[in-house]
Design an enzyme around this catalytic site. Sequence first.
Site, short mmCIF file in Angstrom:
data_model
loop_
_atom_site.label_atom_id
_atom_site.label_comp_id
_atom_site.label_asym_id
_atom_site.label_seq_id
_atom_site.Cartn_x
_atom_site.Cartn_y
_atom_site.Cartn_z
N GLY A 50 29.81 36.20 42.27
CA GLY A 50 29.23 35.80 43.54
C GLY A 50 29.31 34.30 43.61
O GLY A 50 30.38 33.71 43.41
N CYS A 83 32.44 36.47 36.11
CA CYS A 83 32.70 35.32 36.98
C CYS A 83 31.42 34.49 37.17
O CYS A 83 30.97 33.86 36.21
CB CYS A 83 33.32 35.79 38.29
SG CYS A 83 34.30 34.49 39.06
N HIS A 174 37.07 39.65 37.42
CA HIS A 174 36.32 40.79 37.96
C HIS A 174 36.97 42.11 37.51
O HIS A 174 37.79 42.66 38.24
CB HIS A 174 36.33 40.75 39.49
CG HIS A 174 35.50 39.67 40.09
ND1 HIS A 174 34.23 39.87 40.56
CD2 HIS A 174 35.77 38.36 40.29
CE1 HIS A 174 33.74 38.74 41.04
NE2 HIS A 174 34.66 37.81 40.88
N GLU A 176 35.50 44.95 37.56
CA GLU A 176 34.94 46.01 38.42
C GLU A 176 35.72 46.16 39.72
O GLU A 176 35.70 47.23 40.33
CB GLU A 176 33.45 45.73 38.70
CG GLU A 176 33.13 44.72 39.79
CD GLU A 176 33.42 43.26 39.44
OE1 GLU A 176 33.86 42.99 38.31
OE2 GLU A 176 33.21 42.40 40.30
N1 GLN Z 1 33.26 30.14 42.30
C1 GLN Z 1 32.05 30.88 42.05
C2 GLN Z 1 31.02 29.99 41.36
O1 GLN Z 1 31.32 28.92 40.92
C3 GLN Z 1 32.31 32.12 41.21
C4 GLN Z 1 33.23 33.05 41.94
C5 GLN Z 1 33.07 34.49 41.56
O2 GLN Z 1 32.05 34.91 41.02
N2 GLN Z 1 34.09 35.27 41.89
O3 GLN Z 1 29.90 30.37 41.27
#
Ligand code: GLN
Length: 218
Positions: A50, A83, A174, A176
């Site tokens: 996220g 992520c 990711h 998932e």
């Molecule tokens: N760019 C987001 C961050 O720095 C992470 C992106 C992701 O979770 N797909 O929080």
Amino acid sequence: MTAAVQVGVLALQGSFEPHARAVRRLGHEPVLVRARADLGGLTHLILPGGESTTLHHLLVLFGLFDEIRERAARGELALFGTCAGAILMGQDDGTRPPRFGLIDATLARNAYGRQVDSFEAELAPGEFGAAPLRAIFIRAPCLTGVGPQVRVLARHRGEPVLVEQGPHLAATFHPELAGEDRILARFLGLGEGRRVGPAASQHAAPAAGAKPKLRPRA
Ligand code: GLN
């Protein structure tokens, strides 16, 4: 023995529904975690992708940040971060957001560029069997430092992208979103690999706030 496994998915923001579907594919009903009471009885918690600064803000707002960190540091809760979730698991490096410090690694946000630079890749499967791991990188972070307690389970172009420390797993991509359930299976102790989970952890997670012992990436 997987009967005692109780899996939660942090459901404040980001890509939590695909994780919940993956947990169900593996035969467990996930708890969607939005409040402290939702953590009771959990053995495993997935921190989805996220936006890590937003996730941190909401975790603090809902009283979950310290609670998750303390449970994990006591060895009661295994974490799987993807992520943005992986970013939160690392050590503080002076940039936002503040991190849990539960794995001996530092991660830099948005290391591959902007949203348009997102990509899919096949990774050498290592301990996961014969087929390559399918990985989707979306504004992904990179691991800028990995300490000696951290095992690298997968790399992309030579750099670590999936790491394990005791019961915890962190992926900069990711799985998932690609239907890549082997990593989740390992997290839940359902894979062919060694059992992971709080009860089976051989290595205590470093205490929250412990000094990282990092070595630079090769
Ligand atoms: N760019 C987001 C961050 O720095 C992470 C992106 C992701 O979770 N797909 O929080």
